[in-house]
Design a protein around this motif. Structure first.
Motif, PDB file in Angstrom:
ATOM      1  N   PRO A   1      52.952  -2.760  11.292  1.00  0.00           N
ATOM      2  CA  PRO A   1      51.521  -3.036  11.414  1.00  0.00           C
ATOM      3  C   PRO A   1      51.032  -3.213  12.849  1.00  0.00           C
ATOM      4  CG  PRO A   1      52.656  -4.906  10.420  1.00  0.00           C
ATOM      5  CD  PRO A   1      53.664  -3.809  10.562  1.00  0.00           C
ATOM      6  N   TYR A   2      51.942  -3.395  13.800  1.00  0.00           N
ATOM      7  CA  TYR A   2      51.526  -3.537  15.195  1.00  0.00           C
ATOM      8  C   TYR A   2      52.263  -2.553  16.091  1.00  0.00           C
ATOM      9  CZ  TYR A   2      48.932  -7.429  13.486  1.00  0.00           C
ATOM     10  OH  TYR A   2      48.033  -8.194  12.775  1.00  0.00           O
ATOM     11  N   GLY A   3      52.595  -1.391  15.540  1.00  0.00           N
ATOM     12  CA  GLY A   3      53.234  -0.340  16.312  1.00  0.00           C
ATOM     13  C   GLY A   3      52.201   0.614  16.899  1.00  0.00           C
ATOM     14  N   ASP A   4      52.686   1.617  17.613  1.00  0.00           N
ATOM     15  CA  ASP A   4      51.806   2.573  18.298  1.00  0.00           C
ATOM     16  C   ASP A   4      50.905   3.357  17.348  1.00  0.00           C
ATOM     17  OD1 ASP A   4      52.758   1.840  20.768  1.00  0.00           O
ATOM     18  OD2 ASP A   4      54.210   3.470  20.888  1.00  0.00           O
TER      19      ASP A   4
ATOM     20  N   LYS B   1      53.324   2.610   1.044  1.00  0.00           N
ATOM     21  CA  LYS B   1      53.601   1.565   2.031  1.00  0.00           C
ATOM     22  C   LYS B   1      52.658   1.703   3.233  1.00  0.00           C
ATOM     23  CE  LYS B   1      57.066  -0.430   5.035  1.00  0.00           C
ATOM     24  NZ  LYS B   1      58.336  -0.290   5.678  1.00  0.00           N
ATOM     25  N   SER B   2      52.453   2.933   3.691  1.00  0.00           N
ATOM     26  CA  SER B   2      51.565   3.157   4.837  1.00  0.00           C
ATOM     27  C   SER B   2      50.125   2.763   4.503  1.00  0.00           C
ATOM     28  CB  SER B   2      51.623   4.620   5.274  1.00  0.00           C
ATOM     29  OG  SER B   2      52.916   4.940   5.742  1.00  0.00           O
ATOM     30  N   VAL B   3      49.650   3.149   3.324  1.00  0.00           N
ATOM     31  CA  VAL B   3      48.295   2.779   2.889  1.00  0.00           C
ATOM     32  C   VAL B   3      48.168   1.267   2.829  1.00  0.00           C
ATOM     33  CG1 VAL B   3      46.705   2.819   0.910  1.00  0.00           C
ATOM     34  CG2 VAL B   3      47.785   4.938   1.690  1.00  0.00           C
ATOM     35  N   ASP B   4      49.173   0.606   2.296  1.00  0.00           N
ATOM     36  CA  ASP B   4      49.155  -0.844   2.175  1.00  0.00           C
ATOM     37  C   ASP B   4      49.097  -1.512   3.550  1.00  0.00           C
ATOM     38  OD1 ASP B   4      49.316  -3.182   0.423  1.00  0.00           O
ATOM     39  OD2 ASP B   4      51.270  -3.514   1.374  1.00  0.00           O
ATOM     40  N   ILE B   5      49.898  -1.029   4.496  1.00  0.00           N
ATOM     41  CA  ILE B   5      49.888  -1.599   5.850  1.00  0.00           C
ATOM     42  C   ILE B   5      48.518  -1.437   6.493  1.00  0.00           C
ATOM     43  CG2 ILE B   5      50.743  -1.244   8.219  1.00  0.00           C
ATOM     44  CD1 ILE B   5      53.519  -0.729   7.000  1.00  0.00           C
ATOM     45  N   ILE B   6      47.926  -0.253   6.366  1.00  0.00           N
ATOM     46  CA  ILE B   6      46.610  -0.009   6.978  1.00  0.00           C
ATOM     47  C   ILE B   6      45.537  -0.841   6.286  1.00  0.00           C
ATOM     48  CG2 ILE B   6      44.817   1.716   7.424  1.00  0.00           C
ATOM     49  CD1 ILE B   6      47.157   3.813   7.486  1.00  0.00           C
ATOM     50  N   ARG B   7      45.518  -0.790   4.969  1.00  0.00           N
ATOM     51  CA  ARG B   7      44.478  -1.455   4.185  1.00  0.00           C
ATOM     52  C   ARG B   7      44.466  -2.964   4.418  1.00  0.00           C
ATOM     53  NH1 ARG B   7      44.921   0.433  -1.460  1.00  0.00           N
ATOM     54  NH2 ARG B   7      43.546   2.098  -0.798  1.00  0.00           N
ATOM     55  N   HIS B   8      45.627  -3.569   4.604  1.00  0.00           N
ATOM     56  CA  HIS B   8      45.700  -5.019   4.748  1.00  0.00           C
ATOM     57  C   HIS B   8      45.792  -5.495   6.201  1.00  0.00           C
ATOM     58  CE1 HIS B   8      46.822  -4.349   0.540  1.00  0.00           C
ATOM     59  NE2 HIS B   8      46.119  -5.440   0.362  1.00  0.00           N
ATOM     60  N   HIS B   9      45.604  -4.589   7.141  1.00  0.00           N
ATOM     61  CA  HIS B   9      45.677  -4.960   8.551  1.00  0.00           C
ATOM     62  C   HIS B   9      44.457  -5.806   8.927  1.00  0.00           C
ATOM     63  CE1 HIS B   9      45.982  -4.621  12.901  1.00  0.00           C
ATOM     64  NE2 HIS B   9      47.235  -4.243  12.701  1.00  0.00           N
TER      65      HIS B   9
END
Length: 168
Positions: A47-50, A128-136
């Protein structure tokens, strides 16, 4: 697929070159309104990568209203093989695996292999990617985040929405 052709859309996809023309055709979004980020396996691994930093900047700098995480069905992410026969590498892998399992938030559980390669199933990687973005914390709730899978069946491309949980 109902998308406003004048809205700004960010597409996170694998390196498959044939995806963009298909998405433009199916979504009817104007090419000048599509921003693309490419990642092996369309994986946002941290969640805090490039890659996530680029997503956040695109949202605020380019007024992105929707994010599509797009993968190709039945396409495996190339597996990274680290030579483990060298003793120095084995020690580093063991240390990194320990950190992945015991440090937060720097490492998100799992192992070094999971971080490098993601899941074998593309749908799990997209979810997993959608979840990381959506909950950022820095992604506004009005930005819609969707996962899509492109399936080439008999020369005809189908795009399926991946059902994901709603924003909390």
């Amino acid at each position: 697929m109902n998308l406003n052709k004048h809205k700004k859309v960010l597409v996170i996809s694998d390196f498959a070159q044939e995806l963009m023309p298909i998405l433009q055709q199916v979504t009817t979004i104007q090419p000048e309104n599509i921003l693309t980020l490419q990642s092996y396996g369309c994986i946002v691994s941290h969640p805090y990568g490039d890659l996530m930093r680029a997503v956040v900047i695109a949202i605020y700098q380019d007024n992105v209203e929707e994010i599509l995480v797009v993968g190709t069905k039945d396409q495996r992410t190339p597996t990274v093989k680290i030579p483990t026969q060298l003793e120095a590498i084995k020690d580093k892998i063991n240390t990194l695996d320990y950190l992945f399992q015991n440090s937060t938030p720097e490492f998100q559980g799992g192992t070094l292999d999971e971080w490098l390669n993601g899941k074998e199933n593309i749908i799990e990687n997209i979810e997993k990617s959608v979840d990381i973005i959506r909950h950022h914390a820095l992604v506004p709730p009005e930005v819609k985040v969707r996962g899509l899978v492109v399936d080439n069946q008999d020369g005809k491309f189908l795009i399926d929405d991946i059902p994901t949980s709603n924003r909390v």
